[in-house]
Scaffold this motif. Sequence first.
Motif, PDB file in Angstrom:
ATOM      1  N   UNK A  64       0.812  -1.212   0.000  1.00 40.67           N
ATOM      2  CA  UNK A  64       0.000   0.000   0.000  1.00 40.67           C
ATOM      3  C   UNK A  64       0.852   1.272   0.000  1.00 40.67           C
ATOM      4  N   UNK A  65       2.161   1.110  -0.014  1.00 40.69           N
ATOM      5  CA  UNK A  65       3.063   2.262   0.048  1.00 40.69           C
ATOM      6  C   UNK A  65       3.106   2.988  -1.291  1.00 40.69           C
ATOM      7  N   UNK A  66       3.526   4.251  -1.248  1.00 40.15           N
ATOM      8  CA  UNK A  66       3.753   4.989  -2.482  1.00 40.15           C
ATOM      9  C   UNK A  66       4.954   4.376  -3.192  1.00 40.15           C
ATOM     10  N   UNK A  67       5.053   4.504  -4.509  1.00 41.32           N
ATOM     11  CA  UNK A  67       6.187   3.919  -5.233  1.00 41.32           C
ATOM     12  C   UNK A  67       7.525   4.353  -4.630  1.00 41.32           C
ATOM     13  N   UNK A  68       8.360   3.367  -4.325  1.00 41.53           N
ATOM     14  CA  UNK A  68       9.666   3.654  -3.749  1.00 41.53           C
ATOM     15  C   UNK A  68       9.639   3.969  -2.272  1.00 41.53           C
ATOM     16  N   UNK A  69       8.463   3.880  -1.648  1.00 43.94           N
ATOM     17  CA  UNK A  69       8.335   4.224  -0.241  1.00 43.94           C
ATOM     18  C   UNK A  69       8.155   3.021   0.660  1.00 43.94           C
ATOM     19  N   UNK A  70       8.138   3.284   1.940  1.00 44.92           N
ATOM     20  CA  UNK A  70       7.955   2.276   2.985  1.00 44.92           C
ATOM     21  C   UNK A  70       6.645   2.550   3.699  1.00 44.92           C
ATOM     22  N   UNK A  71       5.949   1.504   4.105  1.00 45.25           N
ATOM     23  CA  UNK A  71       4.716   1.649   4.887  1.00 45.25           C
ATOM     24  C   UNK A  71       4.706   0.542   5.921  1.00 45.25           C
ATOM     25  N   UNK A  72       4.939   0.906   7.180  1.00 45.91           N
ATOM     26  CA  UNK A  72       4.940  -0.037   8.293  1.00 45.91           C
ATOM     27  C   UNK A  72       3.886   0.383   9.311  1.00 45.91           C
TER      28      UNK A  72
END
Length: 215
Positions: A64-72
């Motif tokens: 569900x993160x933005x492209x190239x991003x992290x989502x924890x």
Amino acid sequence: MPTVPPLTSAPASSGAADTAPTEPSAAPDTPAPTAANWQTLKTPDGKLQFDHPAEWTIKDRGAEATPGGVFLEVLNPGGKSLATLRTNVATSAECTPRIPYSVLDLVPVPALAQQGVTPHFIFELRLYPAEKDPTKANVMAYGLSSAPKPAGPDACPIFHYFTWPPGGASFGGVYNPFDTTPGNEPNVDTPEAYMNTAEYQNVKRMITSLRPAGQ
């Protein structure tokens, strides 16, 4: 509880104490004891790391993160969401109607300083007097922010983002006095009472421990 397998954390090398605030804090003089065992987790992109209580679960929501991003997402043993960490997010925001506010806690986080600006951990609220629904009349949240501390009689809506290449990032959560997740401490129905809990002290210590990987 999350269905995604939790990420693996390493034991924290040391449980760093909270950074001293730059001004008197509303936090209690004798806070509740924090967790005894802490672990360090490095983000999947290898750029950031933070410490967290060993009994908490870290759910990777990278799909569900933005492209190239992290989502924890950080959850307690009862499945309550305590905070989310996201990177590579847009940080532009408009200050729509200004509203009454209160700043309950403020702590600088120098490890995340960028371009001469040091972000801070802030616990704050916004009051919407015309809102009849008590769950929406008081909005309270904690997190990292690079924005100046609110000043004057009113402020913009809560917007917890801090500068982090290539754009911005967020690490924080919402305090909801109406939350009924099993394991919540009883009678914690005000932000002042919540600040006396071990949960708040642990959340604050976790968020303020965020730093570049390897530090």
